[in-house]
Structure formats: C-alpha cells, structure tokens
Motif scaffolding. Structure first.
Motif, PDB file in Angstrom:
ATOM      1  N   TYR A 122       0.832  -1.212   0.000  1.00  0.00           N
ATOM      2  CA  TYR A 122       0.000   0.000   0.000  1.00  0.00           C
ATOM      3  C   TYR A 122       0.861   1.255   0.000  1.00  0.00           C
ATOM      4  O   TYR A 122       1.881   1.327   0.689  1.00  0.00           O
ATOM      5  N   LYS A 123       0.426   2.233  -0.784  1.00  0.00           N
ATOM      6  CA  LYS A 123       1.051   3.549  -0.777  1.00  0.00           C
ATOM      7  C   LYS A 123      -0.026   4.615  -0.665  1.00  0.00           C
ATOM      8  O   LYS A 123      -0.993   4.619  -1.427  1.00  0.00           O
ATOM      9  N   VAL A 124       0.143   5.510   0.286  1.00  0.00           N
ATOM     10  CA  VAL A 124      -0.798   6.602   0.462  1.00  0.00           C
ATOM     11  C   VAL A 124      -0.558   7.658  -0.617  1.00  0.00           C
ATOM     12  O   VAL A 124       0.546   7.771  -1.147  1.00  0.00           O
ATOM     13  N   GLY A 125      -1.609   8.383  -0.982  1.00  0.00           N
ATOM     14  CA  GLY A 125      -1.408   9.468  -1.939  1.00  0.00           C
ATOM     15  C   GLY A 125      -2.318   9.446  -3.137  1.00  0.00           C
ATOM     16  O   GLY A 125      -2.500  10.466  -3.809  1.00  0.00           O
ATOM     17  N   GLY A 126      -2.898   8.283  -3.462  1.00  0.00           N
ATOM     18  CA  GLY A 126      -3.824   8.214  -4.588  1.00  0.00           C
ATOM     19  C   GLY A 126      -3.207   8.652  -5.899  1.00  0.00           C
ATOM     20  O   GLY A 126      -2.214   8.100  -6.368  1.00  0.00           O
ATOM     21  N   MET A 127      -3.777   9.707  -6.495  1.00  0.00           N
ATOM     22  CA  MET A 127      -3.330  10.164  -7.804  1.00  0.00           C
ATOM     23  C   MET A 127      -1.867  10.609  -7.779  1.00  0.00           C
ATOM     24  O   MET A 127      -1.121  10.370  -8.743  1.00  0.00           O
ATOM     25  N   VAL A 128      -1.442  11.221  -6.700  1.00  0.00           N
ATOM     26  CA  VAL A 128      -0.051  11.677  -6.599  1.00  0.00           C
ATOM     27  C   VAL A 128       0.902  10.486  -6.664  1.00  0.00           C
ATOM     28  O   VAL A 128       1.953  10.539  -7.312  1.00  0.00           O
ATOM     29  N   THR A 129       0.523   9.397  -6.004  1.00  0.00           N
ATOM     30  CA  THR A 129       1.353   8.189  -6.032  1.00  0.00           C
ATOM     31  C   THR A 129       1.447   7.610  -7.438  1.00  0.00           C
ATOM     32  O   THR A 129       2.525   7.206  -7.881  1.00  0.00           O
ATOM     33  N   ILE A 130       0.324   7.584  -8.145  1.00  0.00           N
ATOM     34  CA  ILE A 130       0.327   7.047  -9.514  1.00  0.00           C
ATOM     35  C   ILE A 130       1.176   7.924 -10.419  1.00  0.00           C
ATOM     36  O   ILE A 130       1.918   7.434 -11.283  1.00  0.00           O
ATOM     37  N   GLN A 131       1.089   9.242 -10.247  1.00  0.00           N
ATOM     38  CA  GLN A 131       1.932  10.155 -11.036  1.00  0.00           C
ATOM     39  C   GLN A 131       3.408   9.888 -10.769  1.00  0.00           C
ATOM     40  O   GLN A 131       4.232   9.927 -11.695  1.00  0.00           O
ATOM     41  N   ALA A 132       3.747   9.602  -9.517  1.00  0.00           N
ATOM     42  CA  ALA A 132       5.134   9.302  -9.176  1.00  0.00           C
ATOM     43  C   ALA A 132       5.597   8.005  -9.826  1.00  0.00           C
ATOM     44  O   ALA A 132       6.765   7.875 -10.217  1.00  0.00           O
ATOM     45  N   MET A 133       4.682   7.032  -9.958  1.00  0.00           N
ATOM     46  CA  MET A 133       5.025   5.788 -10.669  1.00  0.00           C
ATOM     47  C   MET A 133       5.415   6.086 -12.114  1.00  0.00           C
ATOM     48  O   MET A 133       6.238   5.383 -12.707  1.00  0.00           O
ATOM     49  N   GLY A 134       4.807   7.102 -12.697  1.00  0.00           N
ATOM     50  CA  GLY A 134       5.140   7.471 -14.069  1.00  0.00           C
ATOM     51  C   GLY A 134       6.562   7.958 -14.209  1.00  0.00           C
ATOM     52  O   GLY A 134       7.151   7.865 -15.280  1.00  0.00           O
ATOM     53  N   ARG A 135       7.138   8.464 -13.127  1.00  0.00           N
ATOM     54  CA  ARG A 135       8.521   8.941 -13.161  1.00  0.00           C
ATOM     55  C   ARG A 135       9.506   7.846 -12.767  1.00  0.00           C
ATOM     56  O   ARG A 135      10.520   7.638 -13.438  1.00  0.00           O
ATOM     57  N   SER A 136       9.206   7.133 -11.668  1.00  0.00           N
ATOM     58  CA  SER A 136      10.121   6.093 -11.201  1.00  0.00           C
ATOM     59  C   SER A 136       9.391   5.133 -10.278  1.00  0.00           C
ATOM     60  O   SER A 136       8.882   5.532  -9.220  1.00  0.00           O
ATOM     61  N   PHE A 137       9.347   3.893 -10.668  1.00  0.00           N
ATOM     62  CA  PHE A 137       8.710   2.868  -9.849  1.00  0.00           C
ATOM     63  C   PHE A 137       9.528   2.616  -8.587  1.00  0.00           C
ATOM     64  O   PHE A 137       8.975   2.428  -7.500  1.00  0.00           O
ATOM     65  N   ALA A 138      10.832   2.591  -8.720  1.00  0.00           N
ATOM     66  CA  ALA A 138      11.699   2.273  -7.589  1.00  0.00           C
ATOM     67  C   ALA A 138      11.616   3.324  -6.486  1.00  0.00           C
ATOM     68  O   ALA A 138      11.780   3.010  -5.310  1.00  0.00           O
ATOM     69  N   GLU A 139      11.362   4.579  -6.867  1.00  0.00           N
ATOM     70  CA  GLU A 139      11.240   5.619  -5.856  1.00  0.00           C
ATOM     71  C   GLU A 139       9.952   5.467  -5.050  1.00  0.00           C
ATOM     72  O   GLU A 139       9.921   5.717  -3.848  1.00  0.00           O
ATOM     73  N   VAL A 140       8.894   5.055  -5.723  1.00  0.00           N
ATOM     74  CA  VAL A 140       7.610   4.851  -5.037  1.00  0.00           C
ATOM     75  C   VAL A 140       7.648   3.584  -4.199  1.00  0.00           C
ATOM     76  O   VAL A 140       7.144   3.542  -3.075  1.00  0.00           O
ATOM     77  N   PHE A 141       8.259   2.537  -4.759  1.00  0.00           N
ATOM     78  CA  PHE A 141       8.324   1.240  -4.083  1.00  0.00           C
ATOM     79  C   PHE A 141       9.788   0.815  -3.917  1.00  0.00           C
ATOM     80  O   PHE A 141      10.283  -0.016  -4.682  1.00  0.00           O
ATOM     81  N   PRO A 142      10.500   1.369  -2.956  1.00  0.00           N
ATOM     82  CA  PRO A 142      11.889   0.949  -2.744  1.00  0.00           C
ATOM     83  C   PRO A 142      11.999  -0.509  -2.321  1.00  0.00           C
ATOM     84  O   PRO A 142      13.041  -1.137  -2.481  1.00  0.00           O
ATOM     85  N   SER A 143      10.898  -1.057  -1.807  1.00  0.00           N
ATOM     86  CA  SER A 143      10.844  -2.475  -1.438  1.00  0.00           C
ATOM     87  C   SER A 143       9.400  -2.951  -1.535  1.00  0.00           C
ATOM     88  O   SER A 143       8.471  -2.135  -1.628  1.00  0.00           O
ATOM     89  N   ASP A 144       9.220  -4.270  -1.532  1.00  0.00           N
ATOM     90  CA  ASP A 144       7.860  -4.801  -1.560  1.00  0.00           C
ATOM     91  C   ASP A 144       7.277  -4.809  -0.150  1.00  0.00           C
ATOM     92  O   ASP A 144       7.912  -4.352   0.807  1.00  0.00           O
ATOM     93  N   GLN A 145       6.069  -5.337   0.002  1.00  0.00           N
ATOM     94  CA  GLN A 145       5.394  -5.276   1.292  1.00  0.00           C
ATOM     95  C   GLN A 145       6.059  -6.144   2.357  1.00  0.00           C
ATOM     96  O   GLN A 145       5.808  -5.984   3.542  1.00  0.00           O
TER      97      GLN A 145
END
Length: 272
Positions: A122-145
C-alpha cells in the motif's frame, strides 16, 4: 397448516436451497456482457512475459463482489504467463491481494514470488502516487510489502516507470481507485486501464467505456465476476454465489405463485 408453520417451512427450504450450491457448485452458465468480454480480451491478447498491474483498491467491506474478480484476473494472467505487480491504494488492499494470490497459487504451485508475481503493498497518496510511478517505480516502491528491495526482485528489472507496464486493472470500491488510474495511467501515459467495481458503482463508469474510451471493459459486481470466471473456465466463488442467488430468486417466485393461488382459492371459497 398454520401461518407460523408455513413461514418456518419457507425459511427452511430457502436455507437448504441457498446452502447446497455453496457446498456443491452447479456452475450454471451465464450470458457474458460486452463489458466483461472487453476486459477478458485485453488480458487474453497480452503476449506472454509482459508485466501488468492489478491494484487492489478496496477493503473487506466490498470483498464479496471484488475479491472474486481479483482471483479470476490473477488466474487468467497466470494462464497467459504474465508477470503481475500487485499494488494497493487502500490500506487493506495489501491483505486482499495476499489472500487472492494464496488461493490461486494452490492451483499454480509453479508460480514463484518475485519471478511471476509480487505484492508491492500500500502507498498513500492516490493520484499523486500514480503520477510518481510514471517517473520512477523504484522511488515509489523501494521495497515490496515484505521488505525485499526493489533491485532484488527479478521480475521488476525491466520495469522503471509506468510506461513499462502493459495494462493496469484497478479493482475499486471508491476513491482513490479506478478513476485515478484512468486520469493518470491512461490519460497521461497512455497505459490501457481496465478493472472492476461494485454493482452499484458500475453505471457511473460505463461512460468511461462507451463514450470516452478511457476504460477497456468493466466488471460490474458479482454477476460480472461470475461471467469472467465462465470465460476462463473457473468455477469460483462468484459462480457459486450467483448459483445460490439464482435458486433463491426462483424459489421466491414459486412461493409468490403458491401464495397467489392460495389467496384466489380462499377468496372463491368465501364467495361460494
């Protein structure tokens, strides 16, 4: 027979009729809607080895309708040998994903975590989180759950940002959910988006499919989940629940007819 006895008989018959299909699934076939078929065709046409996202954007309050969709989509993706990234815009979505993978993997023991599927959590942020995925997946998810580092997960090596994803499926019961995925993944990065929602929410998403062409199909409620199961040849929880529901509806119609007949007979006797 007294009215009280009749009510007890009706309740008993309904209980047995609803319980039996849940224990011994009938697997009745149902007509498949065009919306369900579009979502199925998107998965079916995806080449093996592609990486996709299934986002579990709901909690236990709506899992009766949405969890069967997640299980069916995971099984379909496994059949097509796709790599699945599970995400969640709702806190409890992580557990929903874990339960779905655990159930489906019983029939697919060859599928390995980190190679064929991964739960990024889970990542908090909704649309902001998805926008961040567009730039870098690793930055949003440095590790799995579970805490495994992004760089240590083999299936994520070709994934650097959202454009590396073939399609996104959001199983959504509110906000944030499918709308946010459409506005960012589809509209900003041109990544196809499909998904499912509760039956009561489905009419609000139909324009996204028909008019705006922003959604590739839509699974609306338990019936759509059972339709998807029938397309992939799965007798899952949606199918068994729809069987029970159909039998209950038929019995209620029979009881209504019997009640009307009894009322007519009683009235005629009084007239005579």
């Amino acid at each position: 027979m007294t009215a009280k006895t009749e009510r007890q008989l009706i309740y008993t018959v309904l209980f047995i009729a609803v319980a039996l299909p849940l224990i011994f699934p009938l697997g009745w076939k149902t007509e498949v809607s065009g919306y369900t078929k579009m979502a199925y065709d998107l998965v079916e046409s995806t080449p093996p080895g592609e990486v996709v996202i299934i986002s579990f954007d709901y909690d236990p309050s709506t899992m009766t309708e949405l969890q069967p969709m997640g299980e069916a989509m995971i099984e379909h993706a496994f059949k097509k040998d796709l790599k699945i990234i599970a995400t969640a815009l709702w806190p409890m979505g992580v557990q929903m994903a874990d339960q779905a993978f655990e159930k489906v993997c019983r029939d697919y023991p060859e599928k390995q975590y980190g190679i064929d599927y991964v739960n990024m959590g889970y990542k908090v942020g909704g649309m902001v989180t998805i926008q961040a995925m567009g730039r870098s997946f690793a930055e949003v998810f440095p590790s799995d759950q579970s805490g495994m580092k992004y760089s240590e997960i083999p299936m994520l090596k070709p994934v650097t940002r959202l454009k590396d994803i073939t399609w996104v499926s959001s199983l959504s019961s509110g906000t944030p959910g499918m709308k946010e995925w459409v506005m960012v993944a589809r509209d900003m990065y041109n990544v196809p988006v499909t998904g499912g929602c509760t039956a009561i929410s489905a009419p609000g998403f139909f324009p996204y499919v028909n008019e705006q062409k922003q959604l590739v199909g839509l699974l609306g409620g338990l019936k759509a989940a059972s339709e998807y199961e029938s397309l992939i040849g799965r007798v899952g929880t949606a199918t068994t629940k729809m069987d029970a529901q159909a039998i209950a509806h038929l019995l209620i119609l029979v009881f209504i007819a019997i009640g009307n007949v009894k009322a007519i007979v009683k009235r005629r006797r009084k007239e005579q």
